[in-house]
Design an enzyme around this catalytic site. Structure first.
Site, short mmCIF file in Angstrom:
data_model
loop_
_atom_site.label_atom_id
_atom_site.label_comp_id
_atom_site.label_asym_id
_atom_site.label_seq_id
_atom_site.Cartn_x
_atom_site.Cartn_y
_atom_site.Cartn_z
N ARG A 169 5.76 23.69 3.79
CA ARG A 169 6.76 22.76 3.31
C ARG A 169 6.93 21.81 4.12
O ARG A 169 7.57 20.56 3.76
CB ARG A 169 7.93 23.69 2.73
CG ARG A 169 7.71 24.80 1.94
CD ARG A 169 9.23 25.44 1.71
NE ARG A 169 9.32 25.25 0.48
CZ ARG A 169 10.63 25.66 -0.05
NH1 ARG A 169 11.47 25.94 0.69
NH2 ARG A 169 10.75 25.85 -1.09
N HIS A 177 -1.30 10.19 2.08
CA HIS A 177 -1.69 9.87 0.80
C HIS A 177 -2.94 11.01 0.72
O HIS A 177 -3.58 11.56 -0.04
CB HIS A 177 -2.27 8.93 0.21
CG HIS A 177 -3.20 8.21 0.98
ND1 HIS A 177 -2.81 7.21 2.09
CD2 HIS A 177 -4.40 8.04 0.86
CE1 HIS A 177 -3.70 6.58 2.64
NE2 HIS A 177 -5.13 7.15 2.19
N GLU A 229 -11.65 5.77 -1.25
CA GLU A 229 -12.18 5.91 -0.05
C GLU A 229 -13.08 7.05 -0.24
O GLU A 229 -14.05 7.45 0.91
CB GLU A 229 -10.94 6.86 0.86
CG GLU A 229 -9.74 5.98 0.93
CD GLU A 229 -9.00 6.12 2.28
OE1 GLU A 229 -9.14 7.27 2.49
OE2 GLU A 229 -8.66 5.31 2.95
#
Length: 115
Positions: free
Chosen positions: A38, A56, A84
DNA sequence: CATCTGACGTTTT
DNA sequence: GAAAACGCCAGAT
């Protein structure tokens, strides 16, 4: 350990090769806290080095991104990862599973970072 | 036997 | 002191 757990997370995420993604649990384990997936996201939220920490590239274990969190647009993120070399799968391809951002999931079978 | 849902555990800011 | 970018395990259906 002198450095904070989050500091180690930045180092790990920064090591993620382009065209691949890592799960929060994977990064957390590499950071030394396999039970604190978390807070990997929390540490990234801190983002002390914007542009240097590819948050990301860090996704859920399900392959979906964090709902409600987008660096500039959930659509941008999908295109950014796909740009990518990350393989994305549309929600239509899936039978069930929870969808995060747009229901799109990363193909962890092919793009999960092989630390 | 396989699958889904629920609860808990961890650390930082 | 409380809340917060998940993950793993267990039990029930």
């Amino acid at each position: 350990m002198a450095e904070s757990f989050s500091q180690k997370v930045y180092d790990v995420v920064r090591r993620i090769p382009e065209g691949k993604v890592a799960t929060y649990g994977q990064v957390a384990a590499l950071a030394g806290a396999p039970r604190s997936a978390r807070f990997v996201g929390f540490a990234l939220h801190s983002n002390p080095e914007p542009g240097v920490i590819p948050c990301h590239r860090v996704v859920f274990r399900d392959g979906s991104l964090a709902p409600g969190f987008a660096f500039g647009g959930p659509d941008v993120q999908r295109e950014l990862l796909e740009n990518e070399g990350v393989i994305f799968i549309p929600p239509s391809e899936q039978s069930r599973e929870s969808a995060g951002a747009d229901g799109w999931r990363v193909d962890l079978s092919r793009c999960q970072w092989d630390a």
